[in-house]
Motif scaffolding. Structure first.
Motif, PDB file in Angstrom:
ATOM      1  N   ARG A 199     -68.629  -8.715  14.353  1.00  0.00           N
ATOM      2  CA  ARG A 199     -69.047  -7.828  15.442  1.00  0.00           C
ATOM      3  C   ARG A 199     -70.564  -7.676  15.445  1.00  0.00           C
ATOM      4  N   PRO A 200     -71.158  -7.411  16.596  1.00  0.00           N
ATOM      5  CA  PRO A 200     -72.591  -7.100  16.628  1.00  0.00           C
ATOM      6  C   PRO A 200     -72.911  -5.938  15.689  1.00  0.00           C
ATOM      7  N   GLY A 201     -73.902  -6.118  14.853  1.00  0.00           N
ATOM      8  CA  GLY A 201     -74.255  -5.110  13.865  1.00  0.00           C
ATOM      9  C   GLY A 201     -73.498  -5.250  12.564  1.00  0.00           C
ATOM     10  N   GLY A 202     -72.518  -6.159  12.524  1.00  0.00           N
ATOM     11  CA  GLY A 202     -71.734  -6.362  11.309  1.00  0.00           C
ATOM     12  C   GLY A 202     -72.463  -7.228  10.297  1.00  0.00           C
ATOM     13  N   THR A 203     -71.840  -7.390   9.136  1.00  0.00           N
ATOM     14  CA  THR A 203     -72.462  -8.089   8.010  1.00  0.00           C
ATOM     15  C   THR A 203     -71.836  -9.461   7.807  1.00  0.00           C
ATOM     16  N   ILE A 204     -72.691 -10.448   7.567  1.00  0.00           N
ATOM     17  CA  ILE A 204     -72.259 -11.774   7.132  1.00  0.00           C
ATOM     18  C   ILE A 204     -72.775 -11.961   5.713  1.00  0.00           C
ATOM     19  N   GLY A 205     -71.872 -12.271   4.781  1.00  0.00           N
ATOM     20  CA  GLY A 205     -72.249 -12.448   3.386  1.00  0.00           C
ATOM     21  C   GLY A 205     -71.771 -13.783   2.856  1.00  0.00           C
ATOM     22  N   LEU A 206     -72.671 -14.530   2.234  1.00  0.00           N
ATOM     23  CA  LEU A 206     -72.359 -15.876   1.762  1.00  0.00           C
ATOM     24  C   LEU A 206     -72.849 -16.065   0.335  1.00  0.00           C
ATOM     25  N   LEU A 207     -71.990 -16.606  -0.500  1.00  0.00           N
ATOM     26  CA  LEU A 207     -72.369 -16.947  -1.865  1.00  0.00           C
ATOM     27  C   LEU A 207     -72.063 -18.428  -2.057  1.00  0.00           C
ATOM     28  N   SER A 208     -73.111 -19.197  -2.381  1.00  0.00           N
ATOM     29  CA  SER A 208     -72.981 -20.657  -2.430  1.00  0.00           C
ATOM     30  C   SER A 208     -73.725 -21.220  -3.634  1.00  0.00           C
ATOM     31  N   TRP A 209     -73.172 -22.280  -4.222  1.00  0.00           N
ATOM     32  CA  TRP A 209     -73.856 -22.977  -5.311  1.00  0.00           C
ATOM     33  C   TRP A 209     -75.122 -23.640  -4.782  1.00  0.00           C
ATOM     34  N   THR A 210     -76.198 -23.592  -5.550  1.00  0.00           N
ATOM     35  CA  THR A 210     -77.451 -24.228  -5.132  1.00  0.00           C
ATOM     36  C   THR A 210     -77.461 -25.703  -5.536  1.00  0.00           C
ATOM     37  N   PRO A 211     -78.220 -26.530  -4.816  1.00  0.00           N
ATOM     38  CA  PRO A 211     -78.324 -27.939  -5.209  1.00  0.00           C
ATOM     39  C   PRO A 211     -78.954 -28.124  -6.581  1.00  0.00           C
ATOM     40  N   GLU A 212     -79.867 -27.215  -6.934  1.00  0.00           N
ATOM     41  CA  GLU A 212     -80.598 -27.366  -8.191  1.00  0.00           C
ATOM     42  C   GLU A 212     -79.847 -26.799  -9.388  1.00  0.00           C
ATOM     43  N   GLY A 213     -78.793 -26.011  -9.145  1.00  0.00           N
ATOM     44  CA  GLY A 213     -78.040 -25.392 -10.227  1.00  0.00           C
ATOM     45  C   GLY A 213     -77.031 -26.335 -10.846  1.00  0.00           C
ATOM     46  N   PHE A 214     -76.295 -25.822 -11.808  1.00  0.00           N
ATOM     47  CA  PHE A 214     -75.372 -26.653 -12.579  1.00  0.00           C
ATOM     48  C   PHE A 214     -74.326 -27.315 -11.689  1.00  0.00           C
ATOM     49  N   VAL A 215     -73.688 -26.537 -10.820  1.00  0.00           N
ATOM     50  CA  VAL A 215     -72.622 -27.099  -9.986  1.00  0.00           C
ATOM     51  C   VAL A 215     -73.196 -28.079  -8.969  1.00  0.00           C
ATOM     52  N   GLY A 216     -74.359 -27.760  -8.409  1.00  0.00           N
ATOM     53  CA  GLY A 216     -75.008 -28.701  -7.499  1.00  0.00           C
ATOM     54  C   GLY A 216     -75.311 -30.017  -8.188  1.00  0.00           C
ATOM     55  N   LYS A 217     -75.775 -29.953  -9.426  1.00  0.00           N
ATOM     56  CA  LYS A 217     -76.041 -31.182 -10.189  1.00  0.00           C
ATOM     57  C   LYS A 217     -74.745 -31.934 -10.477  1.00  0.00           C
ATOM     58  N   MET A 218     -73.664 -31.195 -10.733  1.00  0.00           N
ATOM     59  CA  MET A 218     -72.380 -31.838 -10.982  1.00  0.00           C
ATOM     60  C   MET A 218     -71.924 -32.629  -9.756  1.00  0.00           C
ATOM     61  N   PHE A 219     -72.099 -32.054  -8.566  1.00  0.00           N
ATOM     62  CA  PHE A 219     -71.721 -32.771  -7.350  1.00  0.00           C
ATOM     63  C   PHE A 219     -72.612 -33.987  -7.130  1.00  0.00           C
ATOM     64  N   ALA A 220     -73.887 -33.872  -7.463  1.00  0.00           N
ATOM     65  CA  ALA A 220     -74.790 -35.011  -7.325  1.00  0.00           C
ATOM     66  C   ALA A 220     -74.376 -36.136  -8.273  1.00  0.00           C
ATOM     67  N   ILE A 221     -73.932 -35.779  -9.462  1.00  0.00           N
ATOM     68  CA  ILE A 221     -73.462 -36.782 -10.420  1.00  0.00           C
ATOM     69  C   ILE A 221     -72.200 -37.468  -9.913  1.00  0.00           C
ATOM     70  N   MET A 222     -71.292 -36.694  -9.321  1.00  0.00           N
ATOM     71  CA  MET A 222     -70.021 -37.268  -8.874  1.00  0.00           C
ATOM     72  C   MET A 222     -70.151 -38.091  -7.597  1.00  0.00           C
ATOM     73  N   LYS A 223     -71.172 -37.820  -6.791  1.00  0.00           N
ATOM     74  CA  LYS A 223     -71.281 -38.439  -5.467  1.00  0.00           C
ATOM     75  C   LYS A 223     -71.204 -39.963  -5.488  1.00  0.00           C
ATOM     76  N   PRO A 224     -71.910 -40.671  -6.391  1.00  0.00           N
ATOM     77  CA  PRO A 224     -71.836 -42.142  -6.357  1.00  0.00           C
ATOM     78  C   PRO A 224     -70.457 -42.697  -6.706  1.00  0.00           C
TER      79      PRO A 224
END
Length: 276
Positions: free
Chosen positions: A143-168
């Motif tokens: 709704r207008p005036g409502g809140t959007i909240g997002l929590l996401s792994w960063t590319p530079e963090g551990f999980v982001g690095k794990m995905f970069a390793i798995m990608k190839p």
């Protein structure tokens, strides 16, 4: 078949693949035993109070949905994978949390415009393949005036690095699909949400993970419980050399990150207000 029909068929196939991937292994165990602290952190940042209408997008088994309900929210947990919703339903009942569970595609949510006071996602919507489509839906149902909240792994963090390793080692992504860790970049999320939001606050934080006895235990757990990792290893089933190379790379990642018996996994916590 028209181009539009062809595109829809491709999208259905892609979503079916995603649904199957997240049903592999035991993601609820990851949510319960490894990243349990993320949900409450997001709920606190969103400021959820009694009676707030809350939508948790790509909710999985309820890592954020259940804490939001316990905080007093009137919560709908939506996810593409019904197997995760079934587990979440049982866990919510066991904890005395009233949550409505609904199968839904983050890129095509079955809710009316402006239906919710808070729209949130905890390491969930970041895995929707088309980022702008998912972001548009987050904004639309808030709704207008409502809140959007997002929590996401960063590319530079551990999980982001794990995905970069798995990608190839993974099959090439379909045309138009974007890497999940991009949601961990503030500028990317700001671009996705655009002028439709105000009062953006973004902070990089770390989750301290001490669930594993060592690098080998981390690797074994993720190979057996985490859908994306399982999917990549299945892609290598007939290639023992590449399997061994991925084994070694994941072990090196964990060894390099381990400090005082724990791993620090960086994430971006971003909140915004839907423009009025």
């Amino acid at each position: 078949m028209t181009g539009t029909a062809e595109a829809r068929e491709v999208d259905r196939a892609l979503k079916a693949k995603h649904r199957s991937m997240w049903a592999l292994g035991d993601y609820p165990a990851v949510a319960r035993n490894v990243v349990a602290g993320l949900g409450p952190a997001l709920v606190a940042a969103c400021g959820i109070e009694d009676g707030d209408r809350v939508l948790d997008v790509a909710a999985g088994s309820g890592n954020a949905s259940i804490p939001a309900a316990l905080a007093g929210g009137d919560v709908v947990a939506s996810d593409l994978t019904p197997e995760l919703l079934h587990v979440g339903h049982r866990e919510a009942e066991a904890r005395g949390a009233a949550v409505s569970w609904q199968e839904a595609d983050a890129e095509d949510l079955p809710f009316e415009d402006g239906s919710f006071d808070t729209v949130m996602s905890c390491v969930g919507v970041m895995f929707a393949p088309h980022h702008q489509a998912a972001a548009d839906e987050l904004v639309r149902v808030c709704r207008p005036g409502g809140t959007i909240g997002l929590l996401s792994w960063t590319p530079e963090g551990f999980v982001g690095k794990m995905f970069a390793i798995m990608k190839p080692y993974a099959p090439p992504p379909p045309p138009g699909a974007q890497p999940p860790p991009l949601w961990g970049r503030e500028d990317h999320v700001r671009t996705l949400l655009g002028v439709r939001v105000t009062d953006v606050e973004a902070h990089r934080r770390s989750l301290r993970v001490d669930a594993f006895g060592g690098p080998e235990e981390f690797r074994a757990f993720f190979k057996s419980a985490y859908g994306p990792t399982i999917s990549v290893y299945r892609n290598l089933a007939d290639d023992p050399e590449r399997t061994a190379a991925l084994d070694a790379a994941l072990l090196d990642l964990a060894r390099g990150a381990l400090q005082d018996g724990a791993l620090d996994w960086e994430y971006l916590l971003l909140t915004a207000r839907r423009a009025t």
